[in-house]
Enzyme design. Sequence first.
Site, PDB file in Angstrom:
ATOM      1  N   SER A  19      28.633  14.181  86.461  1.00  0.00           N
ATOM      2  CA  SER A  19      28.471  15.069  87.609  1.00  0.00           C
ATOM      3  C   SER A  19      27.086  15.653  87.571  1.00  0.00           C
ATOM      4  O   SER A  19      26.543  15.958  86.498  1.00  0.00           O
ATOM      5  CB  SER A  19      29.441  16.249  87.555  1.00  0.00           C
ATOM      6  OG  SER A  19      30.669  15.884  87.061  1.00  0.00           O
ATOM      7  N   SER A  61      30.423   9.788  78.445  1.00  0.00           N
ATOM      8  CA  SER A  61      31.207   8.575  78.734  1.00  0.00           C
ATOM      9  C   SER A  61      30.308   7.382  79.044  1.00  0.00           C
ATOM     10  O   SER A  61      29.225   7.525  79.584  1.00  0.00           O
ATOM     11  CB  SER A  61      32.101   8.803  79.956  1.00  0.00           C
ATOM     12  OG  SER A  61      33.078   9.752  79.674  1.00  0.00           O
ATOM     13  N   GLU A 106      47.424   9.622  79.244  1.00  0.00           N
ATOM     14  CA  GLU A 106      47.906   8.846  78.105  1.00  0.00           C
ATOM     15  C   GLU A 106      47.350   9.430  76.799  1.00  0.00           C
ATOM     16  O   GLU A 106      48.084   9.586  75.815  1.00  0.00           O
ATOM     17  CB  GLU A 106      47.486   7.385  78.248  1.00  0.00           C
ATOM     18  CG  GLU A 106      48.224   6.638  79.363  1.00  0.00           C
ATOM     19  CD  GLU A 106      47.790   7.041  80.770  1.00  0.00           C
ATOM     20  OE1 GLU A 106      46.599   7.386  80.945  1.00  0.00           O
ATOM     21  OE2 GLU A 106      48.625   7.034  81.687  1.00  0.00           O
ATOM     22  N   GLN A 136      26.120  16.131  81.593  1.00  0.00           N
ATOM     23  CA  GLN A 136      26.668  15.646  80.328  1.00  0.00           C
ATOM     24  C   GLN A 136      26.636  14.124  80.289  1.00  0.00           C
ATOM     25  O   GLN A 136      27.199  13.476  81.175  1.00  0.00           O
ATOM     26  CB  GLN A 136      28.115  16.155  80.217  1.00  0.00           C
ATOM     27  CG  GLN A 136      28.833  15.735  78.969  1.00  0.00           C
ATOM     28  CD  GLN A 136      30.346  15.702  79.187  1.00  0.00           C
ATOM     29  OE1 GLN A 136      30.808  15.606  80.308  1.00  0.00           O
ATOM     30  NE2 GLN A 136      31.093  15.769  78.107  1.00  0.00           N
ATOM     31  N   GLU A 195      35.530  21.948  77.269  1.00  0.00           N
ATOM     32  CA  GLU A 195      35.860  21.312  78.539  1.00  0.00           C
ATOM     33  C   GLU A 195      37.339  21.453  78.844  1.00  0.00           C
ATOM     34  O   GLU A 195      37.734  21.802  79.941  1.00  0.00           O
ATOM     35  CB  GLU A 195      35.484  19.822  78.494  1.00  0.00           C
ATOM     36  CG  GLU A 195      35.823  19.108  79.800  1.00  0.00           C
ATOM     37  CD  GLU A 195      35.575  17.600  79.745  1.00  0.00           C
ATOM     38  OE1 GLU A 195      35.630  17.034  78.642  1.00  0.00           O
ATOM     39  OE2 GLU A 195      35.326  17.024  80.809  1.00  0.00           O
TER      40      GLU A 195
END
Lengths: 405, 405, 375, 375
Positions: B159, B127, B375, B124, B242
Amino acid sequence: MTTKTTATTGRGGLDAEEVRRRVRAFLAEHDPATTDRAAFLRARFDAGLAWVHFPEGLGGLGAPRALQSVVDAELTAAGAPDNDPRRIGIGLGMAAPTILRFGTEEQKARFLRPLWTGEEVWCQLFSEPGAGSDLAGLRTRAVRDGDAWTVDGQKVWTSNAHNARWAILIARTDPDVPKHRGITYFVCDMTAPGVEVRPLRQITGEAEFNEVFLTDVRIPDAHRLGDEGDGWRVAQTTLMNERVAIGGGAVPREGGMIGVAATTWRERPELRTPGLHDRLLRLWVDSEVARLTAERVRQQLAVGAPGPEGSGLKLAFARLNQAVSGLEVELLGEEGLRYHGWEMTRPETVDFFGHDAGYRYLRAKGNSIEGGTSEILRNIVAERVLGLPSEPRIDKDVAWKDLPR
Amino acid sequence: MTTKTTATTGRGGLDAEEVRRRVRAFLAEHDPATTDRAAFLRARFDAGLAWVHFPEGLGGLGAPRALQSVVDAELTAAGAPDNDPRRIGIGLGMAAPTILRFGTEEQKARFLRPLWTGEEVWCQLFSEPGAGSDLAGLRTRAVRDGDAWTVDGQKVWTSNAHNARWAILIARTDPDVPKHRGITYFVCDMTAPGVEVRPLRQITGEAEFNEVFLTDVRIPDAHRLGDEGDGWRVAQTTLMNERVAIGGGAVPREGGMIGVAATTWRERPELRTPGLHDRLLRLWVDSEVARLTAERVRQQLAVGAPGPEGSGLKLAFARLNQAVSGLEVELLGEEGLRYHGWEMTRPETVDFFGHDAGYRYLRAKGNSIEGGTSEILRNIVAERVLGLPSEPRIDKDVAWKDLPR
Amino acid sequence: MSATPDLLYSDVEDDLRATVRDVLTDRCPASAVLARCESDEPYDLGLWRTLAAGSGLAGLLVPEKLGGAGASAREAAVVLEELGGAVAPVPFLGSAVLATTALLGCDPQDKRVARLLEDLASGASVGTLAVPLTYGPGVSFPQTVRADADGVLTGTVTSVADAAVADVLLIPATGPEGPGLYALASDTPGVRVAPAVPLDLTRPIADVTLDGARAHRLAGSGPAALEGALLAGAGLLASEQVGVAQWCLDETVRYLGERRQFGRVVGSFQALKHRLADVWLEVVSARAAARAAADALATGSPDAPVAVAVAQAYCSTAAVHAAEECVQLHAGIGMTWEHPAHLHLKRAKSSELALGTPGHHRTRLATLVDLPAAG
Amino acid sequence: MSATPDLLYSDVEDDLRATVRDVLTDRCPASAVLARCESDEPYDLGLWRTLAAGSGLAGLLVPEKLGGAGASAREAAVVLEELGGAVAPVPFLGSAVLATTALLGCDPQDKRVARLLEDLASGASVGTLAVPLTYGPGVSFPQTVRADADGVLTGTVTSVADAAVADVLLIPATGPEGPGLYALASDTPGVRVAPAVPLDLTRPIADVTLDGARAHRLAGSGPAALEGALLAGAGLLASEQVGVAQWCLDETVRYLGERRQFGRVVGSFQALKHRLADVWLEVVSARAAARAAADALATGSPDAPVAVAVAQAYCSTAAVHAAEECVQLHAGIGMTWEHPAHLHLKRAKSSELALGTPGHHRTRLATLVDLPAAG
């Protein structure tokens, strides 16, 4: 407390020796044993021995603040009466410095002497039901009417309102400008028509505070402190002095809430459990460290190098008072189920450590709210000490009347 | 787990009985003992027994998802090989549902079969170093060039990038619109020129993840998933799956991190202290309650009445993994000063509980970051579950290129 | 560990909740509870009659053949969630839980036991179990009351919940036959019930003094009956604590969603949102723990002692935390007497002590799940 | 409680801090520390020579007449704050604190003791005290090494900080004269120093095996010398922990003041601001506690055992918390090897175990301040 580098010689060559001389001369003329208390206090004020750092003629000598301890020590040794400072703390700690800085000569002359002697008690009319943390959002209106103002609104959390002769008051005088700019600061006569004081009962059952309802209250313009619209800046002087007062007391080891719990632990072995032992020791450590942190702040102040740590003290003590009293209730077990009584009383002064564990537990809840909530204090630390940016603000440039409600 | 009201009969009268019949018929034709693993898995896919809730022809039977457990149980009992789901979790859990929902018929036919059999591993590419919690702020650019796109940028926390044949990728295709609207979703060939994978070493010393640098990488438009500019919506499908995957595992009592610490406690009485005992018991209680909370969520799902509690599970497990492993290091004392080794390895799968207490302590730090920080999860709970208002947002209506950097 | 507990609410339980909530919304608003705290009648016995007889709550745990509803701890738990949310001043815990489960632990075939249960179930009488409210499962049998061969009791039991309104007291005492439970009417000569000033205004306690009061030893009673009642009481108190915590969360979310400061809804400040998210997580976790305890009690699971200890250790703390955050995030108004937050804070803090502190339950777990203490 | 401690920094201490900080800024940036962690030489002995001899840090606690700086624990504490902030891989704790204070607790009039101190002070040799790093004040004298009448040692000491670079080992052993400290050179036959893999990459530990190694019993040594060294070490470690915590806070504030997400500086999010305010409060509190311990050690105050136990119990936890928040609030980048946050996390967590855990120090306090355990 020892001071390291503080100047102790002031204007006019006033040093400890000279001050001591003056106190003795004063005492020679006013024997505490035979002088009426009020007369003694008035004379002390007139002799400039009330607060030596105030100007001459206003109860002081224009001397360094540190010399006050010399005066107090001499007078205490002579058995002189004091002005019961706990009872008139709002006048001494908040009103007086504000009047001194912003008052006219007439105001200073009129208000400071009876304020200091305690003949006139003062209270503070700042907070409102809708303006707590956001004090500048206050709604109490003052409308100009010739030589006077007409005030309408509701204030809350007012200690001593029922005993007070005067109040420091902030009110909105211009709703058409952003909120911080439309506020004016007044001295309000608590005996004036339209001032209604109601006790505000709190979760302890006591009523330490009051609600004050203001209905068409007339305040002469001569009782305005500072300029019209400048009230927020004037109020900052008041509030700065409040925070100093709250965080300023010296505490010996086990001098705070932890001392009560430690004594119970020592005296009542049958209550002890291993789990509570670990928690008590943690809180004992935290309390001792908070005490040292406060001591370090005082040492910094004493050498004229105040650090930012002061901002954190109130946060720390609120947390500790709450945690320790909560533990104490748990430690006491069956006794913790009980309360000394729910009758409404109106105590003259605040007592964090009195009555029983349940009272201490409930009263401590206020420690993180009164005088600035812990949330506001964390904002202050983050922004002013750590320099983190403030959040997006939408209320700074909008006319007060246009803010969303 | 018992289900209460879940429908277990699907289209075409498929029920557990019929599914079981089909599995047995399949096994009769493909003896696991004698069939090559890859061939067996391909045949299983073609028989619609891969994921029964997928459509016929794409590895499924269009049957209720709950019937998959019937298939799996039969095949396991027969000693059949599985597709090593932990190794290909990103393909199964994230890529497949997204391809199924947004892919063209050609894409589904091309990608799903080798994805499921594990012959093609997926990773994936979401990010970026500058786009973590704020994923929609990503900078990787894809520029249209005829029938293809040219992609440049840097991705991180990938990953299995070094083992992967394909990646799901989101990139910015229109910087002139607000950030959520200028993103497009692609399938990226990890063997294409310009794709460079570098291991990303983490605080444990291992490199579970990679950085992926994309330099002039060509992606045919046929490998776009969903419409141009619609990539954010497509990615929501991926991310939703996910979160389910992360929070979804069943845990027996003492099945998590607490089990390791409890075993150490039981086996090594010399390490015990009263203070650690109380902390261990607290964490044992918290762990058991988190387990029950997860079990309650599963029971809600099983009866088709999912509650909002799922959002909290990851928060709870992150906190627990961190607290328990931290306690374990402290409990071990001198042994806690040591580590199994700092050589950089590239594990194929994530291991939260392996090696030693120090490893567990360090690895657990990631539990509150990966897959949505704690958060961000608290924001989600506060806004979506409790209905509290979102904070003032300044980045929703501004063209991406005009956002402050 | 035994079979997986059913942690959901059944349709029947949802209906029961709706019924109780309707009555409480109507009859037990916060303003009424507050007003009653200042009166001479801290209990709302009118409300109790409605709930006890009208809705059948008094006999929820009593078998149908003895006039009860024949329900289980699961249903009683749902009722306690609602009563906790409303901090309703009714003797449900003392009468319908503690006294009832103590009697069910005696010999319900015995006529006296059966009649006592019938009277409690119908609401004709209110009972309580005369132990200090702080006693939890696993404590040793209390030694403060002695009985003679005729069942005449002498001694004192302090801090008994709901004793002030109980018609019937069940008293653990030790007589010639050993420890057992003794029943007497509270107006029996030699019985004195002296209310204490409680921290929790909505669950009064009283000290019971027995000065030669004639009681009846209950058939089949003994330490096991007491232990069973304390286990059931502790397990069900967890659900009451869930109700308290949920109210605190809901009320705080509601208030912060309305209150404005700095031109913003206060509930939009992230630090407060995160704290409420944490409280929410504790409340949903407490609910799972309380459900597990109620289910274990309802099914007679051998895991019940563990499930109850876990639920009590967790829910006590969660309720106190939720109530403390409720007061803090309400700030000024939360410190006032006129706002009901303090009632929930006092209930939460007192309940932390009730039926065993969290520390007591953790110590129990150390034995139950084999995590022995040091040394 | 004795006289009020001086909790401020003197001008001399401020100057010393500036000197050390200059060297560290120049010679010990995070990138260099990280690179060294992957090398075969975890210690930076070049840096140590600069600090030890050049800045005179090795002999800070050694009297001037023995070639040291004749400073006190107050100055050593300031150095440790800086070394902690930089997680500097130098043997200050082992050599300049533990070995030095152990020797000062022997008879410094004795020539051997004096020479050892001179060599440590000049930086000519590096020493350490051979106890497991987890030993804290109040532990019983270690029993793992035996000495014969000739000072020949046999036994093992595990997890000794700075042993891998020590030229001189001070070994607590029990011989015919009872327990005492024995000195030997690390290259003495029969000594084996085997580095272990440490969790804290910047403070390596090693196991020391003594197989008939000839040592010298130090004059005037005994359990008191060991206890004194452990007390000083524990008290001064608190200042190192303050340095670690302060770095973590500063670095997090800096990063969050730069990083943008959602179009905003991340440091403007209130939930993060409040957490950093809490960390800040812990750091300033830890600083006060560490100063009190250093001052008590420096003045030989009878309150030193309490001040040290308070400082260790508090600062250990504060440093771990600050480091954990540093990693969490850095999020992804904080989890990477390339960012130095992990070095501080590992130092903080290992230091929590070093010289007594917080729990050990709390247990000591129970005795010292009369808060006895249950039962």
